[in-house]
Design a protein around this motif. Structure first.
Motif, PDB file in Angstrom:
ATOM      1  N   CYS A 206      -4.045   5.261   2.056  1.00 30.81           N
ATOM      2  CA  CYS A 206      -5.212   4.614   2.503  1.00 30.81           C
ATOM      3  C   CYS A 206      -6.173   5.787   3.171  1.00 30.81           C
ATOM      4  O   CYS A 206      -5.647   6.842   3.563  1.00 30.81           O
TER       5      CYS A 206
ATOM      6  N   GLY B 255      -7.665   2.272  -0.616  1.00 29.32           N
ATOM      7  CA  GLY B 255      -6.459   2.152  -0.532  1.00 29.32           C
ATOM      8  C   GLY B 255      -5.844   2.133  -1.578  1.00 29.32           C
ATOM      9  O   GLY B 255      -6.388   1.745  -2.913  1.00 29.32           O
TER      10      GLY B 255
ATOM     11  N   THR C 165      -2.238   1.457  -3.991  1.00 25.33           N
ATOM     12  CA  THR C 165      -0.960   0.453  -3.900  1.00 25.33           C
ATOM     13  C   THR C 165       0.011   1.133  -4.590  1.00 25.33           C
ATOM     14  O   THR C 165       0.067   2.303  -5.196  1.00 25.33           O
TER      15      THR C 165
ATOM     16  N   TRP D  61       0.739  -1.289   0.212  1.00 26.98           N
ATOM     17  CA  TRP D  61      -0.189  -0.011  -0.055  1.00 26.98           C
ATOM     18  C   TRP D  61       0.753   1.150   0.076  1.00 26.98           C
ATOM     19  O   TRP D  61       1.991   1.338   0.609  1.00 26.98           O
TER      20      TRP D  61
END
Length: 354
Positions: free
Chosen positions: A45, A54, A56, A42
């Motif tokens: 978020c 969230g 990435t 991640w």
């Protein structure tokens, strides 16, 4: 060590008794911090009321949690009865964002979500108050948009087809705008651009948009009261908003019933023993260096920069007011002192207008 629960990855209907027991068991078991079940790394978020999103490392967006208003950008498993009481029990990739550029920032409101892409903002979920900014309607007449007070009416409400957006849609009025960040409140949204402009839209029942009125906005509108103010960060509460400037000053506006703006307004009589009374403000120019800041009636000359004091006096500012401004801003500059003086005058005007 508690093992994370093993649950199905597909959306599940909360009206189903067996599913509800699964959700209840999750709430009972997962007490310490536990990593969501996913195989991604991640970068950012955000949390809404009952959902989360969230981003990435590669810019993909995932969502999970309650999805009854499309806040997870998924229609999978929607019931034919139209109840739409569904949730995603693990992070699920928002594939509808594949056609957009990689996301760099995400934020969640009460029942809506937004993310920043290269060249604008994409939003989805509840748009009941215009918080997604994707409605086609534009509030008011041309005169309203030139800065006159708008007229609130039922025509400013989104159409029935715009109340919920189950698919991410671009905020068209910000298309091509370089956005630094987007921040969601319960039912309103704000964003900061690379040029330093701040836009706001959605619910404005408590003046949380900082536009000088309490009319909702279906599309982003620039907060003109913040023009030329070097804003570097934004934060939104349920019905209030704050901005951080480059000089480390905090500006706040919106609902102040519980003191959440940090603005202690003096009573009209001025005989409250210095305690003051909290009043709701719709101005984005109210500056709060600290929640307990009070103007000094007898400041000490030795505590201020004499050169800055002379500059303020040459501008026609009274010595007492100039001294108070320099002390309150810790002698950080004439420009910041003037900003403080202006905000205090606005503050006194609001308190006097009661």
């Amino acid at each position: 060590r508690l093992a994370s629960p093993r649950v199905a990855s597909r959306p599940v209907c909360l009206n189903d008794r067996s599913t509800r027991s699964i959700v209840d068991s999750i709430e009972e078991v997962v007490r310490p911090p536990t990593q969501p079940e996913s195989c991604v790394r991640w970068a950012d978020c955000a949390l809404g009321d009952s959902h989360a999103c969230g981003i990435t490392e590669d810019g993909s967006v995932y969502a999970w949690g309650l999805n009854d208003r499309g806040q997870c950008a998924s229609k999978e498993g929607t019931s034919t009865s139209g109840a739409h009481d569904f949730c995603l029990l693990r992070p699920t990739r928002v594939s509808a964002l594949d056609s957009f550029q990689p996301s760099t920032c995400v934020s969640c409101g009460f029942e809506h979500s937004c993310c920043v892409i290269d060249g604008g903002i994409v939003a989805w979920g509840s748009n009941e108050y215009g918080q997604c900014g994707t409605s086609a309607a534009v509030m008011g007449s041309d005169a309203d948009r030139r800065g006159h007070q708008p007229h609130c009416s039922s025509s400013t409400a989104p159409s029935s087809s715009d109340i919920c957006s189950w698919k991410p849609r671009p905020v068209r009025s910000l298309r091509g705008v370089r956005v630094v960040s987007v921040v969601c409140g319960h039912h309103h949204t704000t964003c900061l651009t690379f040029q330093g402009s701040v836009f706001a839209w959605g619910s404005n029942s408590s003046g949380q948009l900082g536009l000088g009125d309490t009319c909702n906005r279906q599309q982003p509108e620039m907060i003109r009261a913040l023009w030329a103010t070097p804003v570097v960060a934004l934060a939104c509460g349920s019905s209030h908003t704050v901005a951080l400037t480059r000089q480390r000053m905090v500006l706040s506006w919106g609902r102040a019933k519980y003191g959440q703006l940090g603005l202690l307004l003096q009573s009209e009589e001025g005989e409250d023993g210095g305690q003051g009374t909290l009043k709701q403000s719709h101005s984005a120019r109210f500056c709060c260096v600290s929640p307990s800041l009070k103007r000094q009636r007898t400041p000490h000359v030795s505590m201020v920069n004499q050169g800055q004091l002379s500059s303020l006096r040459e501008m026609g500012i009274e010595e007492g007011e100039a001294l108070a401004a320099l002390e309150a801003t810790n002698n950080q500059g004439v420009e910041l002192a003037i900003e403080w003086i202006f905000s205090q005058r606005q503050l006194e005007g609001c308190a006097g207008g009661g």
